[in-house]
Scaffold this active site. Sequence first.
Site, short mmCIF file in Angstrom:
data_model
loop_
_atom_site.label_atom_id
_atom_site.label_comp_id
_atom_site.label_asym_id
_atom_site.label_seq_id
_atom_site.Cartn_x
_atom_site.Cartn_y
_atom_site.Cartn_z
N ILE A 187 0.84 -1.20 0.00
CA ILE A 187 0.00 0.00 0.00
C ILE A 187 0.88 1.25 0.00
O ILE A 187 0.62 2.22 -0.72
CB ILE A 187 -0.96 0.00 1.19
CG1 ILE A 187 -1.82 -1.27 1.20
CG2 ILE A 187 -1.85 1.25 1.15
CD1 ILE A 187 -2.68 -1.45 -0.03
N ASP A 188 1.95 1.24 0.79
CA ASP A 188 2.90 2.35 0.76
C ASP A 188 3.52 2.52 -0.62
O ASP A 188 3.63 3.63 -1.14
CB ASP A 188 4.01 2.12 1.79
CG ASP A 188 3.64 2.56 3.19
OD1 ASP A 188 2.68 3.32 3.33
OD2 ASP A 188 4.31 2.12 4.13
N VAL A 189 3.94 1.41 -1.21
CA VAL A 189 4.59 1.47 -2.52
C VAL A 189 3.62 1.98 -3.58
O VAL A 189 3.95 2.87 -4.38
CB VAL A 189 5.18 0.11 -2.91
CG1 VAL A 189 5.65 0.10 -4.36
CG2 VAL A 189 6.34 -0.26 -1.98
#
Length: 418
Positions: free
Chosen positions: A184-186
Amino acid sequence: MPTTATPGALSGIKVLDLSRVLAGPWATQMLADLGADVIKVERPVAGDDTRHWGPPFLKDDAGQATREASYFTACNRNKRSITVDMAHPEGQALLLQMAAEADVVVENFKVGGLQQYGLDYDSLKALNPRLIYCSITGFGQDGPYAERAGYDLMVQAMCGLMSITGHADGEPGGGPLKVGVAVIDVFTGLYASNAILAALNARDNARHGTGQGQYIDMALLDVGMAVLANQAAGFLATGQAPGRAGNIHPSLAPYQDFPSRDGNVLLAIGNDGQFARFCEACGHPDWAQDARFATNTARVQHRAELLERLLPVMRTRTTAEWIALLEDKAVPCGPINTVAQAFDDPQVRHRGIARTLPRQAGDGIAQVATVANPMRLSATPVSYRRAPPSLGQHTQEVLHELGLSEERIRALHAARAI
């Protein structure tokens, strides 16, 4: 040193990076790889949180582990690091001066967190109307969760990703499972960099550019919902929530892992032609003529009967033998590698995915390994100009560029503003 003398696609773009951890730094590394001058602002002494997220840690020239975590190096290539205390009035003044000259600011503080320092969008827009300002938070700038802190694992759980990842309940190892990377961060970093590029074009486009910057509101939860992709589309079409099914694809068959004679092998058959060629190769051409298996829809509906036939056949050859058998028949088939095996793969080595960059910081770490950017542009290629920097490695250099004298820089150090 740069890998090419060709100016990058974003050459001339200045980015003030106030973000830390992964989503924001991933976005700004994308911009840096494309040629932007990214100034990463870090806290004095402590720096970005991920500098301490270890083990594993980087090794020095003597092969000894340092106190710098390798996590930081994943998303901070091609940047210049400066240390500034934004809570200090003189530190704030420096950042305002830098923002006045920047094209882009990226930050991931809590909602309203930078207002007290005069570094919020409204304050900086008044100073620099051309500024593109990207805020990354867990839940966005508004709504009932806006004030909450958000982390990748929390959002993987909330958006439903963990409910469709892992083995089904009742199976060995069943239960909700996170993805092995903070996806999700990426993904948020990738969406953010795309939004920034769109805003730059909207500002500077020769025919339709406004000449004005804009505000970008990125939320991890929004991204988590978006990247559910076909699983979200399936739910919206039917009202039925998908569940965990291990490595089985909900809409394709056979599209999963199988035990081979010496381990495991992956089949990823995406159409009826591939299935027919697979059946011919493995000595069961009749399967492709069976009404239960002739089409993908039928195979999905009769998955259990298909697997009953496939499983014993797949155990008759080794993984390497299956790959060799199917490679020239355009039937997707491959190994399930460890990370070490993936980096040793001939195709990965040929493409130069692992890179080593020199770091001239005088900190005992002569070079840093990094993973190549997968974008291959023919005219304005990605460049690898700088290794992920040591903490504050470029503070003096950047402040000189702002016009500060040596005496002034020493005074700021003495005041602990930098």
